[in-house]
Scaffold this active site. Structure first.
Site, PDB file in Angstrom:
ATOM      1  N   LYS A  16      30.849 -46.167  23.696  1.00  0.00           N
ATOM      2  CA  LYS A  16      30.137 -45.573  22.552  1.00  0.00           C
ATOM      3  C   LYS A  16      28.928 -44.764  23.020  1.00  0.00           C
ATOM      4  O   LYS A  16      28.715 -43.636  22.594  1.00  0.00           O
ATOM      5  CB  LYS A  16      29.677 -46.667  21.568  1.00  0.00           C
ATOM      6  N   ARG A  93      26.816 -53.766  12.718  1.00  0.00           N
ATOM      7  CA  ARG A  93      27.577 -54.751  13.481  1.00  0.00           C
ATOM      8  C   ARG A  93      27.986 -55.935  12.624  1.00  0.00           C
ATOM      9  O   ARG A  93      28.669 -56.828  13.109  1.00  0.00           O
ATOM     10  CB  ARG A  93      26.708 -55.269  14.628  1.00  0.00           C
ATOM     11  N   ARG A 132      28.702 -52.456  36.055  1.00  0.00           N
ATOM     12  CA  ARG A 132      28.010 -51.280  35.548  1.00  0.00           C
ATOM     13  C   ARG A 132      26.531 -51.301  35.970  1.00  0.00           C
ATOM     14  O   ARG A 132      25.884 -52.329  35.939  1.00  0.00           O
ATOM     15  CB  ARG A 132      28.123 -51.332  34.021  1.00  0.00           C
ATOM     16  N   ARG A 166      21.789 -54.219  33.304  1.00  0.00           N
ATOM     17  CA  ARG A 166      21.355 -54.856  32.070  1.00  0.00           C
ATOM     18  C   ARG A 166      21.425 -56.364  32.193  1.00  0.00           C
ATOM     19  O   ARG A 166      22.354 -56.910  32.761  1.00  0.00           O
ATOM     20  CB  ARG A 166      22.244 -54.400  30.905  1.00  0.00           C
ATOM     21  N   ARG A 177      29.151 -61.708  23.920  1.00  0.00           N
ATOM     22  CA  ARG A 177      29.143 -60.414  23.212  1.00  0.00           C
ATOM     23  C   ARG A 177      30.509 -60.110  22.616  1.00  0.00           C
ATOM     24  O   ARG A 177      30.610 -59.623  21.493  1.00  0.00           O
ATOM     25  CB  ARG A 177      28.710 -59.302  24.170  1.00  0.00           C
TER      26      ARG A 177
END
Ligand code: ADP
Ligand code: ZN
Length: 221
Positions: A16, A93, A132, A166, A177
């Site tokens: 996204k 969300r 990542r 992160r 998540r």
């Protein structure tokens, strides 16, 4: 051309943020990422930031009141001259957030052009997210396996040396998540389908192909 507002809907790691950044450049749209806003509050050490830090680190959702408040604030700010519309990224969300956004839009006499569901499979998500990292200076996104930097520890784009991961990109937080996504966010797919503005794109396609699919949705009247 009239501004067109869209929601990018999809699990963590669906891409996204990447697509939102492209749309900002290509179409003068404005990304509204509640995740980025919360991380900003956290790093600037505001009261709210301190309150949400641990929740985010575990991968749980912060309260609806907080994120709705953040979005309301952003929607009230002046818009850039060349304004293509808002990209809601990571918001709404929950059903409550979706209702709140609907009300905000009505109040402002605006509507959503489309809700774009970015479809990806779970195994791909896990692989994408664990690995990542980003450049703390310019925001370029890398991956240990699929997109390492040319020189270890040095950003290809800006030459910076401040690589960041992160706090919630760990395997455990990612599980949470994903679970939060399936329990609380995925019902929005049915919600927007029923409203009639849902479209799906293949989030596993190559980045440019995903962008082209999203462009098609934006180009229709
Ligand atoms: P992801 O990569 O998982 O899509 P984001 O950057 O959008 O992550 O969000 C990171 C975290 O910020 C979430 O796990 C959650 O704790 C919090 N958050 C972001 N947006 C919302 C929201 N709309 N409602 C509740 N919590 C949110
Ligand atoms: Zn950089």
């Amino acid at each position: 051309m009239a501004a067109k507002h869209i929601i990018l809907l999809g699990p963590p790691g669906a891409g996204k943020g990447t697509q939102a950044k492209r749309l900002e450049e290509a179409r003068g749209m404005v990304q509204l990422s509640t995740g980025d806003m919360l991380r900003e509050a956290k790093s600037s050490g505001t009261e709210m930031g301190k309150r949400v830090a641990a929740v985010m680190e575990r991968g749980e959702l912060v309260t609806d009141e907080i994120v709705i408040g953040l979005i309301e604030e952003k929607l009230a700010q002046p818009r850039p001259e060349r304004f293509g519309g808002f990209i809601f990224d990571g918001f709404p969300r929950t059903l409550k957030q979706a209702d709140a956004l609907g009300e905000l839009m009505v109040r402002k006499g605006q509507s959503l052009h489309a809700v774009i569901e970015m479809q990806v499979d779970d195994a791909a998500l896990v692989a994408r997210i664990t690995g990542r990292f980003t450049c703390g200076n310019c925001g370029a996104v890398y991956h240990d396996v699929t997109k390492p930097t040319k020189v270890e520890g040095t950003c290809d784009v800006c030459g910076g040396h401040d690589m960041k991961r992160r706090a919630d990109d760990t395997e455990q937080a990612l599980k949470t998540r994903l679970m939060e996504y399936y329990k609380k966010t995925s019902p929005l797919i049915g919600y927007y389908y029923a409203k009639g503005n849902l479209c799906a794109v293949d989030g596993l396609a190559e980045m440019g192909a995903v962008a082209a699919d999203i462009s098609k949705v934006l180009d229709r009247p």
